[in-house]
Enzyme design. Structure first.
Site, PDB file in Angstrom:
ATOM      1  N   ASP A  77       4.095  -4.809  -7.331  1.00 36.35           N
ATOM      2  CA  ASP A  77       3.433  -3.540  -6.950  1.00 36.35           C
ATOM      3  C   ASP A  77       3.875  -2.363  -7.818  1.00 36.35           C
ATOM      4  O   ASP A  77       3.324  -1.402  -7.707  1.00 36.35           O
ATOM      5  CB  ASP A  77       3.789  -3.338  -5.628  1.00 36.35           C
ATOM      6  CG  ASP A  77       5.227  -3.315  -5.108  1.00 36.35           C
ATOM      7  OD1 ASP A  77       5.759  -4.528  -5.305  1.00 36.35           O
ATOM      8  OD2 ASP A  77       5.891  -2.366  -4.629  1.00 36.35           O
ATOM      9  N   ARG A 126       3.928   5.964   1.820  1.00 37.83           N
ATOM     10  CA  ARG A 126       4.255   7.115   1.944  1.00 37.83           C
ATOM     11  C   ARG A 126       3.804   7.994   0.587  1.00 37.83           C
ATOM     12  O   ARG A 126       4.309   9.169   0.140  1.00 37.83           O
ATOM     13  CB  ARG A 126       5.957   7.313   1.691  1.00 37.83           C
ATOM     14  CG  ARG A 126       6.675   6.682   0.539  1.00 37.83           C
ATOM     15  CD  ARG A 126       7.885   7.042   0.679  1.00 37.83           C
ATOM     16  NE  ARG A 126       8.739   6.293  -0.584  1.00 37.83           N
ATOM     17  CZ  ARG A 126       9.785   6.584  -1.378  1.00 37.83           C
ATOM     18  NH1 ARG A 126      10.372   7.699  -0.906  1.00 37.83           N
ATOM     19  NH2 ARG A 126      10.333   5.943  -2.284  1.00 37.83           N
ATOM     20  N   ASP A 179       7.383   4.257 -10.770  1.00 37.24           N
ATOM     21  CA  ASP A 179       8.180   3.996  -9.739  1.00 37.24           C
ATOM     22  C   ASP A 179       9.668   4.051 -10.376  1.00 37.24           C
ATOM     23  O   ASP A 179      10.227   3.154 -10.548  1.00 37.24           O
ATOM     24  CB  ASP A 179       7.978   2.971  -8.884  1.00 37.24           C
ATOM     25  CG  ASP A 179       6.866   3.528  -7.774  1.00 37.24           C
ATOM     26  OD1 ASP A 179       6.668   4.544  -7.947  1.00 37.24           O
ATOM     27  OD2 ASP A 179       6.681   2.793  -6.822  1.00 37.24           O
ATOM     28  N   ASP A 188       9.210   6.005   7.380  1.00 44.23           N
ATOM     29  CA  ASP A 188       8.929   7.515   7.919  1.00 44.23           C
ATOM     30  C   ASP A 188       7.735   8.167   7.069  1.00 44.23           C
ATOM     31  O   ASP A 188       7.255   9.228   7.373  1.00 44.23           O
ATOM     32  CB  ASP A 188      10.192   8.186   8.208  1.00 44.23           C
ATOM     33  CG  ASP A 188      10.795   8.276   6.891  1.00 44.23           C
ATOM     34  OD1 ASP A 188      10.403   8.055   5.617  1.00 44.23           O
ATOM     35  OD2 ASP A 188      11.999   8.728   6.936  1.00 44.23           O
ATOM     36  N   ARG A 247      -2.266  -1.382 -10.099  1.00 45.37           N
ATOM     37  CA  ARG A 247      -0.908  -2.207 -10.135  1.00 45.37           C
ATOM     38  C   ARG A 247      -1.270  -3.675 -10.279  1.00 45.37           C
ATOM     39  O   ARG A 247      -2.584  -4.029  -9.597  1.00 45.37           O
ATOM     40  CB  ARG A 247       0.008  -2.200  -9.202  1.00 45.37           C
ATOM     41  CG  ARG A 247       0.118  -0.580  -8.708  1.00 45.37           C
ATOM     42  CD  ARG A 247       0.329  -0.287  -7.185  1.00 45.37           C
ATOM     43  NE  ARG A 247       0.373   0.864  -6.816  1.00 45.37           N
ATOM     44  CZ  ARG A 247       1.383   1.618  -6.543  1.00 45.37           C
ATOM     45  NH1 ARG A 247       2.676   1.142  -6.570  1.00 45.37           N
ATOM     46  NH2 ARG A 247       1.483   2.785  -6.132  1.00 45.37           N
ATOM     47  N   GLY A 255       0.616  -1.241  -0.061  1.00 47.42           N
ATOM     48  CA  GLY A 255       0.019  -0.047  -0.013  1.00 47.42           C
ATOM     49  C   GLY A 255       0.935   1.331   0.033  1.00 47.42           C
ATOM     50  O   GLY A 255       2.043   1.149  -0.080  1.00 47.42           O
ATOM     51  N   LYS A 293       3.956  11.565  -3.693  1.00 46.11           N
ATOM     52  CA  LYS A 293       4.973  10.640  -2.770  1.00 46.11           C
ATOM     53  C   LYS A 293       5.855  11.534  -1.980  1.00 46.11           C
ATOM     54  O   LYS A 293       6.234  12.348  -2.380  1.00 46.11           O
ATOM     55  CB  LYS A 293       5.737  10.174  -4.259  1.00 46.11           C
ATOM     56  CG  LYS A 293       6.709   8.929  -3.721  1.00 46.11           C
ATOM     57  CD  LYS A 293       6.849   8.081  -5.030  1.00 46.11           C
ATOM     58  CE  LYS A 293       8.015   7.182  -5.091  1.00 46.11           C
ATOM     59  NZ  LYS A 293       8.406   6.559  -6.387  1.00 46.11           N
TER      60      LYS A 293
HETATM   61  P1  AMP Z   1       8.892   1.054  -3.740  1.00 42.28           P
HETATM   62  O1  AMP Z   1       9.818   0.236  -3.509  1.00 42.28           O
HETATM   63  O2  AMP Z   1       9.298   2.573  -3.497  1.00 42.28           O
HETATM   64  O3  AMP Z   1       7.796   0.895  -4.684  1.00 42.28           O
HETATM   65  O4  AMP Z   1       7.933   1.134  -2.357  1.00 42.28           O
HETATM   66  C1  AMP Z   1       7.672  -0.339  -1.823  1.00 42.28           C
HETATM   67  C2  AMP Z   1       6.655  -0.228  -0.809  1.00 42.28           C
HETATM   68  O5  AMP Z   1       7.336   0.392   0.374  1.00 42.28           O
HETATM   69  C3  AMP Z   1       5.797   0.680  -0.954  1.00 42.28           C
HETATM   70  O6  AMP Z   1       4.417  -0.018  -0.140  1.00 42.28           O
HETATM   71  C4  AMP Z   1       5.948   2.049  -0.167  1.00 42.28           C
HETATM   72  O7  AMP Z   1       4.730   2.705   0.032  1.00 42.28           O
HETATM   73  C5  AMP Z   1       6.866   1.726   0.609  1.00 42.28           C
HETATM   74  N1  AMP Z   1       7.611   2.784   1.194  1.00 42.28           N
HETATM   75  C6  AMP Z   1       8.988   2.911   0.588  1.00 42.28           C
HETATM   76  N2  AMP Z   1       9.425   3.806   1.179  1.00 42.28           N
HETATM   77  C7  AMP Z   1       8.802   4.247   2.388  1.00 42.28           C
HETATM   78  C8  AMP Z   1       9.043   5.165   3.426  1.00 42.28           C
HETATM   79  N3  AMP Z   1      10.146   5.853   3.327  1.00 42.28           N
HETATM   80  N4  AMP Z   1       8.083   5.104   4.237  1.00 42.28           N
HETATM   81  C9  AMP Z   1       6.922   4.305   4.545  1.00 42.28           C
HETATM   82  N5  AMP Z   1       6.781   3.401   3.198  1.00 42.28           N
HETATM   83  C10 AMP Z   1       7.706   3.377   2.276  1.00 42.28           C
HETATM   84 MG    MG Z   2       6.239   1.242  -5.953  1.00 44.32          MG
END
Ligand code: AMP
Ligand code: MG
Length: 487
Positions: free
Chosen positions: A254, A95, A264, A127, A185, A92, A115
């Site tokens: 995702d 951030r 992404d 965070d 997705r 989900g 984002k």
């Molecule tokens: P990503 O690899 O950037 O596509 O992110 C994968 C998952 O990790 C997604 O559910 C993002 O929302 C979560 N995520 C990535 N970075 C953060 C962060 N700094 N704080 C909270 N959730 C994160």
């Molecule tokens: Mg992502």
């Protein structure tokens, strides 16, 4: 929190209304000192947003999600996903937030998404924040991809928050405002399937059809047609990536869209010297998402999509598996056809040329480039010059002169079309060393190099005097280039 920002915008809430099980109403955190770093004016215009209004203090608060237009209902979206092969049932927007939907000048519905907008119920200990460098990278590479004609989400703006973000070190924080055809997705379907609620899955599939693949609604089996359409969109997308040497780096389910847009930009990179095994992400230790594996990774992700869709493909599970397997079987052929068509254009080959001849030319060239460590982007552009009679520019890139001459003789005998080549072979791509250089300066507060690079890569096909540095391969440092998600 003000109710109406300076740019009076109507944001739809159809996702939140139609799929409430996948939407958690949520708000962005207030940045202490928001400062607009970059605004995508052409995109703003496409969306009917006034750039001047977006630059105003209320406009900037709109771009970070704290000034919410009346009637809008920002939500964090739920999704699951296979990350590097392992299923995570609840990812989900940890951030991110979907602010709502806009209708662009062409009448298309587009998501406006943030984002780095703060923690949500999906943050899983993270965070909820994002740093300036990675958000500017997404802006830059996304715009470069768009200019290359590759389907992608686009960045509308990056706003520095004034709040430091703790990673290995303290980094300046930012929020990215992103526009997409949609944020559905493969992982969204996996999430819906895992709930066991087939009605939810069906509504999700119907939303995907209406939004992204409306022709499927006319088919005898709309949900099978949806699967076919996504298989085709992903095959075409990944073929486009391969043709320009784009390595996404984190092709988890995702990050795999139903729309067929690139989503992404984390540890992505462009290959320089041709290397089918190029892998840049420091997280991808096994090279699962390396350059040559991208088609197979997409196919694997589509198999996960099929599993999620099974209850909609046929009432009988065994028959559903047969249907899914048959459809997925079309991926390879579709990918090969898209790649072959793209490669014909890159080589300026005449229409009607035998597939086997075209295929052998492409394979032999790529082998030659790889063995000689030749820069992919420079090579194809130099071949355009060769097609005009200046063979030396390409020849000088290759050590194996006899090998090059033999290949060039076969190719030139087909009278390649140089103009056609120059329309598809970019002069400028966001080369890794240039991106790093621009981002390092930008994070330090100087955006001049970033703006210049953005200007260069958003007009990738017209060679401009004075920009030779941007067309040249980076220095061979002897150290492999490494990217990190920088989350
Ligand atoms: P990503 O690899 O950037 O596509 O992110 C994968 C998952 O990790 C997604 O559910 C993002 O929302 C979560 N995520 C990535 N970075 C953060 C962060 N700094 N704080 C909270 N959730 C994160
Ligand atoms: Mg992502």
């Amino acid at each position: 929190m003000t109710a109406v920002p300076a740019p009076t915008v109507t944001l739809g809430d159809s996702f939140a209304r139609e799929l409430p099980e996948l939407a958690v109403p949520w708000r962005a955190v207030e940045p202490p000192e928001p400062r607009l770093l970059v605004l995508n004016e052409p995109l703003a215009a496409e969306l009917g947003l006034d750039p001047e209004a977006l630059r105003s203090p209320d406009g900037v608060r709109f771009l970070v999600g704290t000034a919410v237009p009346e009637g809008a209902r920002p939500v964090a979206q739920a999704y699951a996903g296979h990350q590097f092969g392992s299923f995570v049932p609840r990812l989900g927007d940890g951030r991110a937030l979907l602010l709502g939907e806009l209708t662009d000048a062409g009448g298309r519905v587009r998501d406006l998404h943030l984002k780095g907008s703060g923690p949500t119920p999906f943050s899983r200990g993270g965070d909820g924040l994002a740093a300036v460098g990675p958000m500017l990278r997404e802006h830059l590479v996304g715009e470069a991809m768009h200019a290359l004609g590759i389907p992608t989400t686009r960045s509308l703006a990056v706003v520095a928050t004034g709040r430091p973000v703790r990673r290995e070190t303290l980094l300046p924080g930012a929020v990215l405002a992103r526009v997409a055809a949609g944020h559905l997705r493969v992982g969204t379907f996996q999430y819906a399937r895992a709930t066991g609620d087939v009605d939810l899955l069906r509504r999700l599939a119907d939303v995907a059809i209406a939004r992204h693949h409306p022709a499927a609604a006319e088919a005898d089996h709309p949900h099978r047609a949806l699967f076919d359409a996504v298989v085709a969109a992903q095959a075409d997308l990944v073929a486009r990536w391969m043709l320009v040497g784009f390595v996404h780096g984190v092709m988890n389910t995702d990050n795999t869209t139903v729309s067929g847009e690139t989503l992404d930009y984390g540890p992505c990179a462009f290959v320089d010297a041709v290397d089918l095994d190029a892998s840049y992400s420091s997280v991808d230790v096994g090279g699962r998402y390396r350059y040559r594996n991208q088609p197979a990774a997409a196919e694997w992700n589509l198999a996960r999509f099929a599993e999620a869709l099974l209850p909609l493909l046929d009432d009988d599970e065994d028959r559903a598996v047969v249907v899914a397997t048959e459809s997925l079987g079309g991926f390879r052929a579709r990918y090969e056809a898209a790649w072959a068509a793209g490669m014909r254009a890159k080589l300026g080959l005449p229409d009607g040329l035998d597939d086997a001849v075209a295929g052998a030319l492409a394979d032999d060239l790529l082998g030659l480039l790889q063995r000689n460590g030749v820069d992919l982007t420079s090579a194809f552009r130099a071949l355009g010059a060769a097609a005009r009679g200046d063979v030396d520019r390409a020849r000088h890139l290759v050590l194996d002169l006899a090998g090059f001459d033999a290949w060039a003789q076969r190719w030139l005998a087909l009278a390649p079309d140089a103009d056609r080549m120059d329309r598809v072979n970019p002069v400028y791509v966001p080369r890794n060393h240039l991106v790093e250089e621009a981002l390092t300066a930008a994070v330090g507060g100087d955006l001049a190099l970033f703006r210049q690079l953005l200007d260069v890569v958003t007009r990738p096909f017209d060679e401009r005097p004075g920009l030779e540095r941007y067309a040249a391969p980076g220095p061979d440092t002897g150290v492999p280039y490494r990217t990190s998600c920088g989350t």
